[in-house]
Design a protein around this motif. Structure first.
Motif, PDB file in Angstrom:
ATOM      1  N   ASP A 171       0.906  -7.663   1.412  1.00 52.52           N
ATOM      2  CA  ASP A 171       0.908  -6.420   2.183  1.00 52.52           C
ATOM      3  C   ASP A 171       0.981  -6.694   3.678  1.00 52.52           C
ATOM      4  O   ASP A 171       0.467  -5.923   4.499  1.00 52.52           O
ATOM      5  CB  ASP A 171      -0.320  -5.563   1.847  1.00 52.52           C
ATOM      6  CG  ASP A 171      -0.126  -4.087   2.198  1.00 52.52           C
ATOM      7  OD1 ASP A 171       1.032  -3.618   2.214  1.00 52.52           O
ATOM      8  OD2 ASP A 171      -1.141  -3.400   2.458  1.00 52.52           O
ATOM      9  N   ALA A 172       1.645  -7.800   4.032  1.00 53.05           N
ATOM     10  CA  ALA A 172       1.714  -8.198   5.445  1.00 53.05           C
ATOM     11  C   ALA A 172       2.329  -7.116   6.313  1.00 53.05           C
ATOM     12  O   ALA A 172       1.949  -6.951   7.482  1.00 53.05           O
ATOM     13  CB  ALA A 172       2.512  -9.493   5.576  1.00 53.05           C
TER      14      ALA A 172
ATOM     15  N   PRO B 159      -5.371  -5.644  -0.118  1.00 56.95           N
ATOM     16  CA  PRO B 159      -6.085  -6.302   0.970  1.00 56.95           C
ATOM     17  C   PRO B 159      -6.723  -5.279   1.905  1.00 56.95           C
ATOM     18  O   PRO B 159      -6.094  -4.275   2.253  1.00 56.95           O
ATOM     19  CB  PRO B 159      -4.984  -7.098   1.686  1.00 56.95           C
ATOM     20  CG  PRO B 159      -3.887  -7.243   0.691  1.00 56.95           C
ATOM     21  CD  PRO B 159      -3.942  -6.012  -0.161  1.00 56.95           C
ATOM     22  N   SER B 160      -7.951  -5.541   2.291  1.00 60.53           N
ATOM     23  CA  SER B 160      -8.614  -4.643   3.239  1.00 60.53           C
ATOM     24  C   SER B 160      -8.117  -4.879   4.657  1.00 60.53           C
ATOM     25  O   SER B 160      -8.326  -4.049   5.545  1.00 60.53           O
ATOM     26  CB  SER B 160     -10.129  -4.865   3.195  1.00 60.53           C
ATOM     27  OG  SER B 160     -10.456  -6.129   3.779  1.00 60.53           O
ATOM     28  N   GLY B 161      -7.481  -6.022   4.867  1.00 56.25           N
ATOM     29  CA  GLY B 161      -7.046  -6.421   6.202  1.00 56.25           C
ATOM     30  C   GLY B 161      -7.947  -7.458   6.832  1.00 56.25           C
ATOM     31  O   GLY B 161      -7.603  -8.043   7.854  1.00 56.25           O
TER      32      GLY B 161
ATOM     33  N   ASN C 267       1.862  -4.079   6.291  1.00 63.14           N
ATOM     34  CA  ASN C 267       0.906  -3.026   6.626  1.00 63.14           C
ATOM     35  C   ASN C 267      -0.417  -3.553   7.181  1.00 63.14           C
ATOM     36  O   ASN C 267      -1.313  -2.753   7.459  1.00 63.14           O
ATOM     37  CB  ASN C 267       0.613  -2.170   5.389  1.00 63.14           C
ATOM     38  CG  ASN C 267       1.795  -1.320   4.974  1.00 63.14           C
ATOM     39  OD1 ASN C 267       2.406  -0.667   5.803  1.00 63.14           O
ATOM     40  ND2 ASN C 267       2.128  -1.343   3.692  1.00 63.14           N
ATOM     41  N   GLN C 268      -0.550  -4.862   7.317  1.00 65.78           N
ATOM     42  CA  GLN C 268      -1.817  -5.444   7.755  1.00 65.78           C
ATOM     43  C   GLN C 268      -1.602  -6.231   9.043  1.00 65.78           C
ATOM     44  O   GLN C 268      -0.864  -7.220   9.070  1.00 65.78           O
ATOM     45  CB  GLN C 268      -2.394  -6.372   6.671  1.00 65.78           C
ATOM     46  CG  GLN C 268      -2.578  -5.720   5.309  1.00 65.78           C
ATOM     47  CD  GLN C 268      -3.633  -4.619   5.310  1.00 65.78           C
ATOM     48  OE1 GLN C 268      -4.484  -4.547   6.201  1.00 65.78           O
ATOM     49  NE2 GLN C 268      -3.574  -3.761   4.309  1.00 65.78           N
ATOM     50  N   GLU C 269      -2.270  -5.800  10.107  1.00 69.21           N
ATOM     51  CA  GLU C 269      -2.131  -6.478  11.392  1.00 69.21           C
ATOM     52  C   GLU C 269      -2.648  -7.915  11.285  1.00 69.21           C
ATOM     53  O   GLU C 269      -3.705  -8.174  10.728  1.00 69.21           O
ATOM     54  CB  GLU C 269      -2.912  -5.719  12.467  1.00 69.21           C
ATOM     55  CG  GLU C 269      -2.684  -6.241  13.871  1.00 69.21           C
ATOM     56  CD  GLU C 269      -3.378  -5.401  14.918  1.00 69.21           C
ATOM     57  OE1 GLU C 269      -3.349  -5.805  16.104  1.00 69.21           O
ATOM     58  OE2 GLU C 269      -3.937  -4.344  14.572  1.00 69.21           O
TER      59      GLU C 269
ATOM     60  N   ALA D 202      -8.574 -13.564   1.939  1.00 70.56           N
ATOM     61  CA  ALA D 202      -8.372 -12.148   2.258  1.00 70.56           C
ATOM     62  C   ALA D 202      -9.238 -11.290   1.356  1.00 70.56           C
ATOM     63  O   ALA D 202      -9.191 -11.406   0.129  1.00 70.56           O
ATOM     64  CB  ALA D 202      -6.909 -11.769   2.106  1.00 70.56           C
TER      65      ALA D 202
ATOM     66  N   THR E 155       0.822  -1.201   0.000  1.00 72.15           N
ATOM     67  CA  THR E 155       0.000   0.000   0.000  1.00 72.15           C
ATOM     68  C   THR E 155       0.863   1.261   0.000  1.00 72.15           C
ATOM     69  O   THR E 155       1.701   1.452   0.890  1.00 72.15           O
ATOM     70  CB  THR E 155      -0.926   0.018   1.230  1.00 72.15           C
ATOM     71  OG1 THR E 155      -1.760  -1.147   1.193  1.00 72.15           O
ATOM     72  CG2 THR E 155      -1.802   1.256   1.222  1.00 72.15           C
TER      73      THR E 155
ATOM     74  N   PHE F 114      -1.281 -10.355   9.563  1.00 68.59           N
ATOM     75  CA  PHE F 114      -0.953 -11.016   8.286  1.00 68.59           C
ATOM     76  C   PHE F 114       0.433 -11.663   8.311  1.00 68.59           C
ATOM     77  O   PHE F 114       0.865 -12.220   7.301  1.00 68.59           O
ATOM     78  CB  PHE F 114      -1.041 -10.020   7.130  1.00 68.59           C
ATOM     79  CG  PHE F 114      -2.415  -9.903   6.524  1.00 68.59           C
ATOM     80  CD1 PHE F 114      -3.553 -10.130   7.280  1.00 68.59           C
ATOM     81  CD2 PHE F 114      -2.576  -9.554   5.196  1.00 68.59           C
ATOM     82  CE1 PHE F 114      -4.826 -10.027   6.729  1.00 68.59           C
ATOM     83  CE2 PHE F 114      -3.839  -9.450   4.621  1.00 68.59           C
ATOM     84  CZ  PHE F 114      -4.969  -9.683   5.392  1.00 68.59           C
TER      85      PHE F 114
END
Length: 349
Positions: free
Chosen positions: A319-320, A213-215, A322-324, A205, A82, A326
């Motif tokens: 996008d791990a 990814p939205s997360g 930036n994604q809690e 995801a 992202t 992941f």
């Protein structure tokens, strides 16, 4: 096991060499040093007809000019980051963006654009190509000089093993994959919608804006994303689920539930009798169905149709960084990254 090699051209002033590994079952794998890219996988069908079952460009120049990612080693980080931004050990980093405002597949000069070094080993039971490269500090904006080895091994049991190994001299990110597209019919003009997929995954995801990814990890049960009992890929193209409609099929990460000794996925084509079983130690597989047609280049002389192939990209969740929740794709200087994916090819009469 048989091994051959051919010089197929030059890129960046370096010779590009293609190596072909052939096993006693009539399966052969060809991969080139440009992008550590698999360019051909020949496999017989149930009637003994041998065809290429992966998508491949018509020439080396096409790979360089169009960069379709077909069969290539992707990195440093597969998928999207992202805004090309992330925090690493308390320091903010900005990598080079190449898809709108985001970075895709490692940036404009990712691992798939490099000419790798290669060595070949062969025995009675298997043959391997060991690709190595150095991705310099600052390449595409990433910190650290990264040393990478990717090995492709073809066995007498018709397994294609992909192993990754990497080290770095500074903290960096590393989440590679191989972007091979399968079409087990062996016919580039036949879509993969009638292929069957069995997938050991209960969650996928969600994609948000710009296919990022939205997360959220959503349950697959009751959706077109549930392949635990198997099903046709056509469900993704024909269904009304908002996530499949968003991308005209699948371009989604699936969280894998590993069961010891069991394949994580099985892709099969009833008409040809061909199947591939996938085993991996990675958390996730990103499945993409070549959701759009392409007319700016050809494969085997023909424009590329919609749903021409399907990828099973094993990796950490995209996008791990930036994604809690992941996972962690940070590689530190005192660590060695290692991963393995195996594709086992079979024919049912």
């Amino acid at each position: 096991m048989k091994v051959s090699e051919t010089i197929i051209g030059q890129v960046h002033g370096k010779e590009v060499v293609a190596y072909t590994l052939t096993n006693p079952n009539g399966i052969s794998l060809t991969a080139m040093t440009y992008g550590a890219t698999i360019t051909e996988l020949l496999m017989p069908d149930k009637n003994g007809k041998t065809e290429n079952v992966i998508l491949a460009m018509d020439s080396l120049d096409d790979y360089v000019t169009h960069r379709p990612y077909y069969g290539a080693t992707i990195g440093r980080v597969a998928g999207r980051i992202t805004k090309g931004a992330f925090d690493l050990d308390g320091t903010a980093h900005q990598v080079v963006v190449n898809e709108g405002g985001n970075q895709l597949h490692g940036g404009p000069t990712g691992l798939d654009t490099l000419v790798w070094d290669a060595e070949v080993q062969a025995s009675a039971d298997e043959a391997s190509i060991h690709f190595t490269t150095i991705d310099e500090d600052g390449a595409n904006g990433y910190p650290g000089t990264l040393s990478v080895t990717v090995s492709y091994t073809l066995t007498s049991d018709s397994e294609w093993k992909i192993t990754y190994r990497a080290t770095t001299d500074q903290a960096t990110l590393f989440n590679p994959t191989n972007h091979v597209y399968f079409n087990l019919s062996g016919d580039i003009n036949k879509p993969i919608l009638q292929h069957d997929l069995q997938l050991n995954s209960a969650a996928f995801a969600e994609l948000g804006d710009e296919n990022l990814p939205s997360g959220a990890l959503l349950p697959a049960e009751g959706t077109p994303f549930d392949f635990r009992s198997g099903g046709k890929l056509s469900v993704a193209a024909e269904g009304s689920h908002p996530q499949t409609r968003k991308v005209a099929g699948f371009d989604h990460p699936f969280l894998l539930q590993h069961d010891e000794g069991q394949p994580d996925a099985i892709l099969s084509d009833t008409e040809s009798g061909r199947s591939v079983k996938m085993f991996t130690d990675q958390d996730c597989v990103v499945i993409f169905m070549h959701n759009g047609a392409v007319d700016k280049y050809t494969i085997a002389g023909s424009p590329v149709i919609q749903y021409a192939g399907i990828t099973l990209e094993t990796q950490a969740l995209p996008d791990a960084v930036n994604q809690e929740g992941f996972g962690d794709i940070t590689l530190h200087p005192d660590e060695v990254y290692s991963a393995e994916t195996i594709y086992k090819f079979e024919v049912q009469n």
